[in-house]
Design an enzyme around this catalytic site. Structure first.
Site, PDB file in Angstrom:
ATOM      1  N   LYS A  61       2.384  11.724 -11.114  1.00 45.70           N
ATOM      2  CA  LYS A  61       1.550  10.858 -12.084  1.00 45.70           C
ATOM      3  C   LYS A  61       2.451   9.567 -12.266  1.00 45.70           C
ATOM      4  O   LYS A  61       3.251   9.650 -12.996  1.00 45.70           O
ATOM      5  CB  LYS A  61       1.321  11.631 -13.393  1.00 45.70           C
ATOM      6  N   ASN A  79      -1.905  19.210 -20.060  1.00 40.50           N
ATOM      7  CA  ASN A  79      -2.545  18.358 -20.869  1.00 40.50           C
ATOM      8  C   ASN A  79      -2.302  19.013 -22.370  1.00 40.50           C
ATOM      9  O   ASN A  79      -3.065  18.328 -23.307  1.00 40.50           O
ATOM     10  CB  ASN A  79      -3.948  18.022 -20.354  1.00 40.50           C
ATOM     11  N   HIS A  90       6.330   9.485 -27.731  1.00 37.62           N
ATOM     12  CA  HIS A  90       5.221  10.553 -27.148  1.00 37.62           C
ATOM     13  C   HIS A  90       5.898  11.809 -27.206  1.00 37.62           C
ATOM     14  O   HIS A  90       4.566  12.719 -27.494  1.00 37.62           O
ATOM     15  CB  HIS A  90       5.238  10.056 -25.546  1.00 37.62           C
ATOM     16  N   HIS A 100      -1.992  11.911 -27.768  1.00 37.87           N
ATOM     17  CA  HIS A 100      -2.522  10.349 -27.501  1.00 37.87           C
ATOM     18  C   HIS A 100      -3.418   9.956 -28.637  1.00 37.87           C
ATOM     19  O   HIS A 100      -3.144   8.572 -29.030  1.00 37.87           O
ATOM     20  CB  HIS A 100      -3.244  10.334 -26.085  1.00 37.87           C
ATOM     21  N   GLU A 113      -5.012  17.423 -10.243  1.00 36.36           N
ATOM     22  CA  GLU A 113      -5.642  17.937 -11.649  1.00 36.36           C
ATOM     23  C   GLU A 113      -7.282  18.241 -11.556  1.00 36.36           C
ATOM     24  O   GLU A 113      -8.035  17.589 -12.264  1.00 36.36           O
ATOM     25  CB  GLU A 113      -5.168  16.826 -12.640  1.00 36.36           C
ATOM     26  N   GLU A 156       7.743  18.197 -24.520  1.00 37.42           N
ATOM     27  CA  GLU A 156       7.326  18.724 -23.315  1.00 37.42           C
ATOM     28  C   GLU A 156       7.713  20.100 -22.968  1.00 37.42           C
ATOM     29  O   GLU A 156       7.030  20.904 -22.387  1.00 37.42           O
ATOM     30  CB  GLU A 156       7.512  17.654 -22.207  1.00 37.42           C
ATOM     31  N   ARG A 204       1.054  -1.229   0.100  1.00 42.77           N
ATOM     32  CA  ARG A 204       0.009   0.030   0.164  1.00 42.77           C
ATOM     33  C   ARG A 204       0.657   1.364  -0.097  1.00 42.77           C
ATOM     34  O   ARG A 204       0.405   2.331   0.260  1.00 42.77           O
ATOM     35  CB  ARG A 204      -1.056   0.065   1.192  1.00 42.77           C
ATOM     36  N   ARG A 221      -3.873  22.097 -12.960  1.00 40.19           N
ATOM     37  CA  ARG A 221      -3.101  21.077 -13.726  1.00 40.19           C
ATOM     38  C   ARG A 221      -3.567  20.515 -14.830  1.00 40.19           C
ATOM     39  O   ARG A 221      -2.713  20.157 -16.010  1.00 40.19           O
ATOM     40  CB  ARG A 221      -2.787  20.035 -12.594  1.00 40.19           C
ATOM     41  N   LYS A 246       6.820  23.314 -13.744  1.00 39.95           N
ATOM     42  CA  LYS A 246       5.801  22.471 -13.619  1.00 39.95           C
ATOM     43  C   LYS A 246       5.571  22.059 -12.170  1.00 39.95           C
ATOM     44  O   LYS A 246       4.418  21.956 -11.780  1.00 39.95           O
ATOM     45  CB  LYS A 246       6.430  20.691 -14.100  1.00 39.95           C
ATOM     46  N   HIS A 275      -2.189  17.220 -25.674  1.00 39.30           N
ATOM     47  CA  HIS A 275      -2.043  15.809 -25.288  1.00 39.30           C
ATOM     48  C   HIS A 275      -3.029  14.952 -25.905  1.00 39.30           C
ATOM     49  O   HIS A 275      -3.072  13.785 -25.978  1.00 39.30           O
ATOM     50  CB  HIS A 275      -1.768  15.480 -23.708  1.00 39.30           C
TER      51      HIS A 275
END
Ligand code: NAD
Ligand code: GLY
Length: 353
Positions: free
Chosen positions: A138, A237, A255, A244, A229, A180, A116, A233, A219, A240
């Site tokens: 993330k 994206n 990517h 994607h 997010e 990026e 956990r 945040r 960032k 993106h």
């Protein structure tokens, strides 16, 4: 160099430090606090840096995955978790992720799941992972044909970004990292100006090493304000959704390259929004094209739009959500019905390709 501290919740503090000689100096010192250490990396990175790791950290257990996005799978995640269990790691252990964004994303997720949650330290070795993926917590794997479908927010205790890793980075990986960085430029006027002023130095490693801290600071500031997010945040994206969509329906580029393509397309769409700054959007597109070295060949827009419908940023009402550039340092959220998105992609594709 300066350390960025991200405090996301009571017990979640993440420190991001840019410094040289991470393997030799920073890492052994940081790991002294943990009972056990386990290294997760990929085969390419371990072939390059394994000796240095052994010299610095001794005979610690290591799991090296095959390199590449196609291994960002539940099979790799569970193989890593099995190796961690077989090594007998306890709750007090620390998982070190040494590699690019694929290693960082899978390793972060494994750290969040094992017992956990155990400590995780990110040592990003690509430009992309230093300026983006290692910062902000993330973590994910690709699943059922959807990028990053299964994941968690899980902050690393530390991130150490060392520009020395760029010395072995292939030129294409530098371009991916620039994807990026250009995205950050589309959100931050300062980063945009630095990129514009250094258009002829975009692949110069000393220039890139110099702008990593500003990208991390940008960032980290966004993540500090909105770690999970809920609002701000979402700006990260930018480009993106379309990136994607092409990445899933085609997969021939990396990517970061798709992020440049996505930013180009979404900047073109943004020109149709009332009040957007067309001259700025053209300059942003020129920056994307300069990094890409021209427009790559792309798959069918309809197929890409169908892939976009699966994007986890959507609200599930048959529409596609985009974060688009708008004016210098400004962005907007846009939501388009999928048929309209497909038409828009096709029209933009005819214009740009
Ligand atoms: P990657 O991890 O696949 O690394 C690219 C290639 O470079 C690999 O072949 C790797 O072995 C090699 N490599 C790594 N370091 C090297 C070095 N120093 N010298 C030589 N070769 C080296 O890809 P990436 O571009 O680093 O990351 C892309 C991934 O990051 C994607 O899966 C993307 O979804 C994810 N990502 C995540 C976030 C986030 O916030 N978590 C943000 C952006 C991207
Ligand atoms: N790369 C997008 C984010 O970290 O939110």
């Amino acid at each position: 160099m300066k350390t960025q501290v991200i405090r996301c919740a009571k017990r979640e503090t993440s420190r991001v430090t840019c410094r040289k000689n991470v393997l030799e100096r920073a890492l052994p010192a940081a790991l002294a606090a943990y009972g056990e250490v386990f290294l997760f990396t990929d085969e390419t990175v371990f072939a390059l840096y394994g000796k240095k790791v052994r010299a610095a950290l001794g005979d610690i257990p290591v799991f090296a995955m095959p390199a590449g996005e196609r291994y960002k799978t539940h099979e790799t995640l569970f193989a890593l978790l099995s190796a961690m269990a077989e090594a007998g790691l306890h709750r007090t252990a620390c998982l070190v992720c040494l590699g690019g964004g694929v290693v960082g994303d899978i390793g972060g997720l494994a750290a969040s799941l094992y017992m956990r949650g155990i400590a995780c330290i990110q040592v990003p070795t690509t430009l992309l992972s230093q300026v983006d993926s290692s910062v902000g917590g993330k973590t994910a794997i690709d699943f059922c044909g959807v990028k990053n479908l299964v994941g968690a927010f899980f902050q690393p205790r530390e991130v150490f970004a060392d520009p020395a890793f760029f010395a072995t980075l292939p030129a294409r990986e530098v371009r991916c990292g620039l994807g990026e960085i250009v995205k950050h430029g589309a959100l931050s006027a300062d980063i945009f100006d630095a990129l514009q002023a250094n258009r002829d130095r975009l692949s110069d490693l000393s220039f890139l090493a110099g702008i990593v801290p500003a990208n991390i600071a940008f960032k980290a500031g966004v993540v500090r304000a909105d770690p999970t997010e809920k609002g701000l945040r979402k700006c990260l994206n930018l480009g993106h959704t379309t990136a994607h969509a092409f990445e899933l329906s085609d997969g021939k580029l990396s990517h970061g390259e798709y992020v440049l393509v996505g930013t180009l397309f979404e900047a073109e769409y943004a020109k149709s929004l009332e009040g957007s700054d067309e001259a700025y959007l053209c300059a942003l597109q020129a920056l994307c094209l300069a990094v890409l070295g021209g427009m790559p060949s792309l798959p069918d827009a309809g197929e890409a739009a169908r892939a976009a419908l699966l994007d986890k940023k959507n609200t599930g009402k048959g529409s596609v959500v985009l974060t688009v550039p708008f004016a210098k340092g400004e962005w907007r959220l846009a939501e388009l019905p999928v048929a309209k998105y497909a038409q828009t992609l096709a029209a933009i594709g005819r214009k740009l390709c």
